[in-house]
Design a protein around this motif. Sequence first.
Motif, short mmCIF file in Angstrom:
data_model
loop_
_atom_site.label_atom_id
_atom_site.label_comp_id
_atom_site.label_asym_id
_atom_site.label_seq_id
_atom_site.Cartn_x
_atom_site.Cartn_y
_atom_site.Cartn_z
N GLU A 41 30.26 -24.70 37.03
CA GLU A 41 30.46 -25.48 38.25
C GLU A 41 30.68 -24.58 39.45
OE1 GLU A 41 33.78 -28.46 38.25
OE2 GLU A 41 32.32 -29.41 36.88
N TYR A 42 31.53 -23.60 39.28
CA TYR A 42 31.85 -22.67 40.37
C TYR A 42 30.57 -21.94 40.84
CZ TYR A 42 33.62 -18.50 42.73
OH TYR A 42 33.83 -17.49 43.64
N LEU A 43 29.74 -21.57 39.88
CA LEU A 43 28.54 -20.80 40.23
C LEU A 43 27.35 -21.68 40.59
CD1 LEU A 43 28.82 -18.10 37.41
CD2 LEU A 43 29.04 -17.68 39.87
N GLY A 44 27.44 -22.96 40.29
CA GLY A 44 26.31 -23.85 40.54
C GLY A 44 25.14 -23.52 39.63
N VAL A 45 25.44 -23.31 38.35
CA VAL A 45 24.41 -22.93 37.38
C VAL A 45 24.50 -23.88 36.20
CG1 VAL A 45 25.87 -21.25 36.12
CG2 VAL A 45 23.41 -20.83 36.30
N GLU A 46 23.37 -24.03 35.48
CA GLU A 46 23.33 -24.99 34.36
C GLU A 46 24.28 -24.65 33.22
OE1 GLU A 46 21.48 -27.89 33.56
OE2 GLU A 46 21.17 -27.87 35.73
N HIS A 47 24.23 -23.38 32.78
CA HIS A 47 24.93 -23.01 31.54
C HIS A 47 25.75 -21.75 31.70
CE1 HIS A 47 22.20 -25.81 29.56
NE2 HIS A 47 21.16 -25.15 30.07
N GLY A 162 31.83 -14.11 42.20
CA GLY A 162 32.32 -14.59 43.50
C GLY A 162 31.48 -14.10 44.66
N ALA A 163 30.58 -13.15 44.42
CA ALA A 163 29.71 -12.66 45.48
C ALA A 163 28.55 -13.63 45.67
CB ALA A 163 29.16 -11.28 45.13
N SER A 164 27.99 -13.66 46.90
CA SER A 164 26.88 -14.57 47.15
C SER A 164 25.99 -14.03 48.25
CB SER A 164 27.40 -15.95 47.55
OG SER A 164 28.25 -15.82 48.67
N ASP A 165 24.75 -14.55 48.26
CA ASP A 165 23.82 -14.26 49.35
C ASP A 165 23.48 -15.62 49.95
OD1 ASP A 165 21.79 -13.60 51.03
OD2 ASP A 165 20.46 -12.77 49.51
N GLY A 166 24.14 -15.99 51.02
CA GLY A 166 24.00 -17.34 51.56
C GLY A 166 24.51 -18.33 50.52
N ASP A 167 23.65 -19.30 50.17
CA ASP A 167 24.05 -20.30 49.18
C ASP A 167 23.85 -19.83 47.74
OD1 ASP A 167 24.73 -22.06 51.14
OD2 ASP A 167 22.77 -23.07 51.18
N LEU A 168 23.16 -18.71 47.60
CA LEU A 168 22.84 -18.21 46.26
C LEU A 168 23.98 -17.36 45.72
CD1 LEU A 168 20.53 -17.88 44.10
CD2 LEU A 168 19.90 -15.78 45.32
N LYS A 169 24.59 -17.82 44.61
CA LYS A 169 25.68 -17.05 44.01
C LYS A 169 25.10 -15.94 43.16
CE LYS A 169 29.70 -19.54 44.47
NZ LYS A 169 30.79 -19.16 45.33
N VAL A 170 25.71 -14.76 43.28
CA VAL A 170 25.30 -13.64 42.44
C VAL A 170 25.46 -14.03 40.97
CG1 VAL A 170 26.10 -11.36 41.69
CG2 VAL A 170 25.67 -11.81 44.11
N GLY A 171 24.46 -13.69 40.17
CA GLY A 171 24.47 -14.02 38.74
C GLY A 171 23.56 -15.20 38.42
N THR A 172 23.16 -15.95 39.46
CA THR A 172 22.39 -17.17 39.20
C THR A 172 20.94 -17.07 39.68
OG1 THR A 172 22.91 -18.24 41.31
CG2 THR A 172 24.49 -18.51 39.53
N ALA A 173 20.53 -15.90 40.16
CA ALA A 173 19.19 -15.79 40.77
C ALA A 173 18.07 -15.74 39.73
CB ALA A 173 19.13 -14.55 41.66
N GLY A 192 36.84 -9.41 28.31
CA GLY A 192 36.21 -10.72 28.44
C GLY A 192 34.97 -10.63 29.30
N GLY A 193 34.16 -11.66 29.26
CA GLY A 193 32.95 -11.68 30.07
C GLY A 193 32.27 -13.01 29.96
N ALA A 194 31.14 -13.15 30.64
CA ALA A 194 30.38 -14.39 30.59
C ALA A 194 28.92 -14.10 30.86
CB ALA A 194 30.90 -15.40 31.60
N ILE A 195 28.08 -14.98 30.33
CA ILE A 195 26.65 -14.90 30.58
C ILE A 195 26.24 -16.27 31.09
CG2 ILE A 195 26.37 -15.18 28.07
CD1 ILE A 195 23.75 -13.82 28.21
N VAL A 196 25.46 -16.30 32.18
CA VAL A 196 25.07 -17.60 32.76
C VAL A 196 23.55 -17.65 32.93
CG1 VAL A 196 27.28 -17.83 33.97
CG2 VAL A 196 25.31 -16.91 35.20
N THR A 197 23.01 -18.86 32.87
CA THR A 197 21.57 -19.04 33.03
C THR A 197 21.25 -20.49 33.39
OG1 THR A 197 19.41 -18.82 31.95
CG2 THR A 197 21.24 -19.47 30.54
#
Length: 372
Positions: A41-47, A162-173, A192-197
């Motif tokens: 939710e925070y990243l605006g990503v599906e998974h 937490g980094a972003s380029d405009g509306d695009l959150k880093v990690g979700t490109a 700890g860590g996470a993987i998003v896609t």
Amino acid sequence: MIKLSQPKIPEHAINRVSEILRSGQLVHGEECEAFEVELAEYLGVEHALVVSNGTAALHLALLASNIGPGDAVLVPDFTFAATANIVEITGAKAIIVDVEADSYNMDPVLLETCIKEWQGPEKLKAIMPVLEFGSSKNLTEYLRIANEYNLLLIEDAACALGASDGDLKVGTAGDFGCFSFHPRKTLTTGEGGAIVTNNTVLYNKAKLLRSHGMVRDMYRTKFECIGLNYRLTNFQAAIGRALLVELDSWIDKRRILAEMYHTGLKELEEKGLVKLPTIDEGHSLQTYMLVLAKQFDRTTVIKKLKDMGIESSLGAQSMSALNLYDNKQNKNRSFPIGNELYAMGLAIPLHESMEDKDAVKICLALKTILEN
Ligand SMILES: *Cc1c(COP(=O)(O)O)cnc(C)c1O
């Protein structure tokens, strides 16, 4: 001593960890799943999948992308060794690309040239840029290049939650984004860590690989592929959930401190004694690294700062200078920017528990040391 970084765990998170420890539900469970929902939710990503550390996140991304022997992955010269190590561990080759002097991120022009001139023998499969210290610079350009040359984009966003380029959150490109929750990063769970896609097929593959390739129901366990155990624990997830709520305000606090550095050290930069980092909007400020002029001995500067109660260190490594990743492409090229950042980069304290007077003290200390 003003520390480089200082994890801050709120009391309510400590209480929640105790509750989980008393419950006996220690390994992956509801708390991890709640953390995954909140991260996505925070990243605006599906998974999102939480995993045992940032290196595990990178490993899962590469394995789920079927990267291995005979393949090559493009990585930046200036990063933590885990970026190139994990490529080589899969049997693929890490192909090094130099970085930019202002953002410390992979130089997109050199990246594209390297792809255009690629002659193998390995097959180029993926670009794995690092959003160094939380900089989102060039992210959309990396995506354009990945699309144009039909390569996967796997973001090593280990230090850039937490980094972003405009509306695009880093990690979700791109295809995968990988994060670390090590105490040196802006959000920590210990290890700890996470993987998003956004890709459900890749998500399902990574999820299987995270836990032995296992699928369980009430009555039986099936093994669908050869997997690993890269799970996070419920009590670590509780810490992550508590800190995720604080993250944006902590980044704002770090930004104020970085601006104080910028103002306070400007004079040293004008005199040619240091070069300051470019902090774009959307930078998550995991680390503040400046670059000392060539005439200084960095070890001496670090020692003098320590005597004045200030911790400092080098920022990251130059992959080419480690001499671990030899292949023809890496041997035949030079990496002047990454080499210089590795030799002269100086990371100074930056964390949300710092006070303004600490930043003032650090600027004064650097002036005293570098002007004499
Ligand atoms: C911290 C970091 C990693 C490794 O993360 P761990 O959680 O320590 O395994 C990988 N890449 C980069 C760029 C990092 O900063």
